[in-house]
Design an enzyme around this catalytic site. Structure first.
Site, PDB file in Angstrom:
ATOM      1  N   SER A  13       0.126  22.918 -25.531  1.00 19.33           N
ATOM      2  CA  SER A  13       0.895  24.120 -25.881  1.00 19.33           C
ATOM      3  C   SER A  13       1.355  24.867 -24.625  1.00 19.33           C
ATOM      4  CB  SER A  13       0.098  25.041 -26.814  1.00 19.33           C
ATOM      5  OG  SER A  13      -0.983  25.636 -26.154  1.00 19.33           O
ATOM      6  N   ARG A  66     -12.968   6.789 -10.415  1.00 23.76           N
ATOM      7  CA  ARG A  66     -12.140   7.991 -10.606  1.00 23.76           C
ATOM      8  C   ARG A  66     -11.014   8.044  -9.586  1.00 23.76           C
ATOM      9  NH1 ARG A  66     -15.082  11.703 -13.680  1.00 23.76           N
ATOM     10  NH2 ARG A  66     -13.726  13.381 -13.015  1.00 23.76           N
ATOM     11  N   HIS A 110      -6.839  28.528 -16.449  1.00 27.77           N
ATOM     12  CA  HIS A 110      -8.223  28.528 -16.935  1.00 27.77           C
ATOM     13  C   HIS A 110      -8.384  29.677 -17.927  1.00 27.77           C
ATOM     14  CE1 HIS A 110     -12.479  27.735 -16.893  1.00 27.77           C
ATOM     15  NE2 HIS A 110     -12.673  29.040 -16.826  1.00 27.77           N
ATOM     16  N   VAL A 145     -14.463  23.756  -8.367  1.00 26.19           N
ATOM     17  CA  VAL A 145     -13.855  23.812  -9.694  1.00 26.19           C
ATOM     18  C   VAL A 145     -13.647  25.269 -10.133  1.00 26.19           C
ATOM     19  CG1 VAL A 145     -14.206  23.217 -12.124  1.00 26.19           C
ATOM     20  CG2 VAL A 145     -14.842  21.598 -10.337  1.00 26.19           C
ATOM     21  N   GLU A 175      -1.521  33.055 -22.439  1.00 24.61           N
ATOM     22  CA  GLU A 175      -1.357  31.923 -21.508  1.00 24.61           C
ATOM     23  C   GLU A 175       0.095  31.460 -21.493  1.00 24.61           C
ATOM     24  OE1 GLU A 175      -4.066  28.588 -21.652  1.00 24.61           O
ATOM     25  OE2 GLU A 175      -5.706  29.805 -22.406  1.00 24.61           O
TER      26      GLU A 175
END
Ligand code: GAR
Length: 195
Positions: A13, A66, A110, A145, A175
């Site tokens: 979104s 990763r 975030h 992070v 957001e």
């Protein structure tokens, strides 16, 4: 216009809000590609419906490698001349390799008022703490992070009857305004910044 890639894992979104904003002639970014680590992310179909190239680069075949997964993403970004990377609900923690490669050119959103509540379950934690306000933060991605320099924040009230879901929905609406605006401001400032 700066060439921007959006990395997603799910609904997309925020991606959709940025794609919508980027339709304006005076928006300083064009969306070059959308990449998801999750091939089933609904956001991939949304992006394609908007006429934007959308790639699934599944992390699962890479197993514990990763770095190799990130090299595949990095190659896709460079092949398309991407200048700025936007993480929008990208739910994998990046290794230092990719973070360093895009340092200063990678943004994340975030769902908390950082430095409060890095990590997961931010809305449940805000409610449990009795916070009167919640919100979201757009920040530059660094190796720690959810720790990079803050570019913008938006706030909403926490209501007495809120659940994590109702609060998440209220935060998400802001957001969708904050991310396109902050991205545009970031790009414009970057372009005028002395080198
Ligand atoms: C957004 O609320 C975003 O802030 C959050 O995931 C949601 C993605 O929704 N991001 C994180 O939790 C990052 N750790 P969307 O796919 O609909 O944009």
């Amino acid at each position: 216009k700066s060439r921007v890639a959006i990395l997603i894992s799910g609904a997309g979104s925020n991606m959709a809000a940025i794609i919508e904003a980027a339709k304006a002639a005076d928006y300083p970014a064009e969306i070059a590609v959308v990449i998801s680590n999750n091939p089933d992310a609904p956001g991939l179909a949304l992006a394609r419906a908007a006429g934007i190239e959308a790639l699934a680069i599944d992390h699962r075949p890479f197993g514990k490698e990763r770095h190799a997964h990130e090299l595949a993403i990095d190659a896709a970004l460079r092949l398309r001349g991407v200048e700025v990377v936007v993480l929008a609900g990208y739910m994998r923690i990046l290794t230092a390799h990719l973070v360093r490669a895009w340092e200063g050119r990678m943004l994340n959103i975030h769902p908390s008022l950082l430095p409060k509540y890095p990590g997961l379950d931010t809305h449940a934690r805000a409610i449990a703490a009795g916070d009167a306000e919640a919100g979201c933060t757009v920040h530059l991605v660094t190796e720690g992070v959810d720790e990079g320099p803050v570019l913008g924040q938006a706030r909403v009230p926490v209501e007495a009857e809120d659940t994590a879901e109702t609060l998440a929905a209220r935060v998400r609406t802001v957001e969708h305004r904050l991310y396109p605006e902050t991205l545009a401001t970031f790009i414009l400032q970057r372009k005028t910044a002395p080198v």
